[in-house]
Enzyme design. Structure first.
Site, PDB file in Angstrom:
ATOM      1  N   ILE A 159      89.093  32.103  50.180  1.00 48.54           N
ATOM      2  CA  ILE A 159      89.699  32.899  49.108  1.00 48.54           C
ATOM      3  C   ILE A 159      88.639  33.375  48.118  1.00 48.54           C
ATOM      4  O   ILE A 159      88.638  34.532  47.696  1.00 48.54           O
ATOM      5  CB  ILE A 159      90.799  32.091  48.384  1.00 48.54           C
ATOM      6  CG1 ILE A 159      91.909  31.714  49.367  1.00 48.54           C
ATOM      7  CG2 ILE A 159      91.383  32.896  47.223  1.00 48.54           C
ATOM      8  CD1 ILE A 159      92.899  30.683  48.838  1.00 48.54           C
ATOM      9  N   ARG A 172      93.479  24.691  41.518  1.00 50.24           N
ATOM     10  CA  ARG A 172      94.399  23.591  41.230  1.00 50.24           C
ATOM     11  C   ARG A 172      94.240  23.175  39.765  1.00 50.24           C
ATOM     12  O   ARG A 172      93.117  23.078  39.257  1.00 50.24           O
ATOM     13  CB  ARG A 172      94.096  22.377  42.116  1.00 50.24           C
ATOM     14  CG  ARG A 172      94.575  22.504  43.558  1.00 50.24           C
ATOM     15  CD  ARG A 172      96.099  22.362  43.672  1.00 50.24           C
ATOM     16  NE  ARG A 172      96.607  22.444  45.032  1.00 50.24           N
ATOM     17  CZ  ARG A 172      97.038  23.558  45.623  1.00 50.24           C
ATOM     18  NH1 ARG A 172      97.003  24.708  44.974  1.00 50.24           N
ATOM     19  NH2 ARG A 172      97.517  23.529  46.851  1.00 50.24           N
ATOM     20  N   GLU A 206     102.732  20.268  37.830  1.00 52.89           N
ATOM     21  CA  GLU A 206     103.726  21.341  37.962  1.00 52.89           C
ATOM     22  C   GLU A 206     105.116  20.768  38.280  1.00 52.89           C
ATOM     23  O   GLU A 206     105.206  19.783  38.994  1.00 52.89           O
ATOM     24  CB  GLU A 206     103.283  22.300  39.082  1.00 52.89           C
ATOM     25  CG  GLU A 206     101.958  22.963  38.737  1.00 52.89           C
ATOM     26  CD  GLU A 206     101.385  23.810  39.875  1.00 52.89           C
ATOM     27  OE1 GLU A 206     102.024  23.911  40.939  1.00 52.89           O
ATOM     28  OE2 GLU A 206     100.296  24.362  39.679  1.00 52.89           O
ATOM     29  N   HIS A 243     102.495  29.464  39.376  1.00 56.28           N
ATOM     30  CA  HIS A 243     101.960  29.207  40.729  1.00 56.28           C
ATOM     31  C   HIS A 243     102.511  30.216  41.742  1.00 56.28           C
ATOM     32  O   HIS A 243     103.166  29.836  42.711  1.00 56.28           O
ATOM     33  CB  HIS A 243     102.282  27.764  41.162  1.00 56.28           C
ATOM     34  CG  HIS A 243     101.380  27.264  42.266  1.00 56.28           C
ATOM     35  ND1 HIS A 243     100.984  25.953  42.370  1.00 56.28           N
ATOM     36  CD2 HIS A 243     100.795  27.898  43.319  1.00 56.28           C
ATOM     37  CE1 HIS A 243     100.204  25.812  43.440  1.00 56.28           C
ATOM     38  NE2 HIS A 243     100.082  26.982  44.032  1.00 56.28           N
TER      39      HIS A 243
END
Ligand code: NDP
Length: 321
Positions: free
Chosen positions: A155, A232, A261, A279
């Site tokens: 990514i 994260r 979360e 998210h």
């Protein structure tokens, strides 16, 4: 009674996973809160688990004949992979199919944070354009930024490629440098933070990445500095980030991920210089469909061809007979 191979599905998962697997396997859906309570005969038939959001050793041990665990998501920190590996169970994740979506989100979140577009839209919607006039100028801009990417994996590299046309400086920190890339390599996160004004975090949750974005790193970015997190929440010291944003040590932050979360510290929500998302980096219909297909295809491939498609590195696949 059913003699098909059974696949345990733990908690909520994308409906496409159930649809695809249901054609070949007996799906056993279990709620997380209920614990691993399945009758012994069914439990013995369970040879695969599909899961989104974590699987601990107790769950793994509850099903003696499991051969493969397929995780929905590229980050598999919720799964006890070492335990799975010790029992010869293969774990799979969903790499690559979400790279573009997550990288696009990182760029959008960076622009939202710099230019305050979500707030500008609220300004219009609330009738303030008419009542109060033009929306205030954004204090920050993309122009001339020096950007450091923490994590240049699948990514991170897509984020770097997207940043090219913005005419910004691009650097990165990973433990080992990647070959032949036109970006500045920094051997430590601190060195990078001292050399850039914008930090984008896209590292996995591991023991080494725990709260490494701390007061020292944030203050090195400076008052014009911006921090973006699409990796994260685990990697961030929330108290330090809230303090830095409050006292101006850091200019602004954009966060898609959080430590616990869906709970977001109240301290963030009261700050003006922050852009937050729940998210959603990979959360489009086409990308989540592709992730769902890969979860199902890993399990199907294991039983039909004796090999999975995308094993995690901790559980390299031995061909299944
Ligand atoms: P990769 O494994 O391809 O890349 C991880 C990168 O992080 C590598 O460049 C690696 O380089 C680097 N890295 C790992 N540990 C460290 C460390 N201790 N110090 C410095 N660099 C480190 O993963 P992906 O790019 O596919 O995904 C990255 C993470 O992004 C996922 O694990 C997930 O947690 C998160 N994510 C978040 C999403 C969201 O919705 N917000 C969506 C998708 C992913 P090296 O090994 O050389 O150090």
């Amino acid at each position: 009674s059913d003699t098909r191979i059974a696949v345990l599905v733990l908690g909520k998962i994308h409906p496409r996973v159930l649809e695809k697997l249901g054609k070949q396997f007996d799906i056993i859906s279990v709620e997380r809160d209920d614990g691993p309570k399945v009758d012994a005969e069914t439990a013995a038939r369970i040879r695969a688990i599909a899961v989104a959001g974590g699987l601990n050793a107790a769950w793994i041990d509850a099903f003696a004949n499991v051969e493969v665990i397929a995780n929905f998501g590229v980050g598999y920190d919720g799964i006890d992979v070492r335990h799975a590996a010790s029992k010869g169970i293969v774990v799979t994740n969903t790499p690559d199919v979400l790279n573009d979506e997550v990288a696009d989100t990182a760029i959008a979140l960076l622009l939202n944070t710099l230019r305050q577009f979500p707030k500008a839209e609220s300004w219009l919607r609330e009738g303030r354009w008419v009542k109060d006039g033009a929306f205030p100028l954004s204090p920050f801009s993309m122009k001339g930024r020096r950007i450091g990417i923490y994590g240049l994996g699948r990514i991170g590299l897509e984020i770097a490629r997207r940043l090219g046309p913005f005419k910004v400086q691009i650097g990165y920190h990973t433990r080992s440098p990647r070959d032949s890339l036109p970006y500045d390599y920094y051997s430590t996160l601190k060195e990078m933070a001292q050399s850039v004004d914008t930090l984008i975090s896209i590292v996995p949750k591991t023991p080494e990445t725990h709260k490494v974005i701390n007061a020292e790193i944030l203050s090195a970015l400076g008052p014009q500095g911006v921090f973006i997190n699409v990796g994260r929440g685990w990697s961030v010291d929330d108290d330090a980030l809230i303090a830095a944003l409050r006292n101006g040590t850091l200019g602004a932050a954009g966060l898609d991920v959080f430590y616990d979360e869906p709970n977001v510290p109240e301290g963030y929500l009261s700050l003006p210089n922050i852009s937050v998302l729940p998210h959603v980096a990979s959360a489009s219909v086409p990308t989540r469909d592709a992730m769902a297909d890969l979860v199902a295809d890993n399990i199907i491939a294991w039983f039909n061809n004796g090999n999975v498609l995308t094993p995690v590195p901790e559980t390299p696949v031995k061909l299944k007979a």
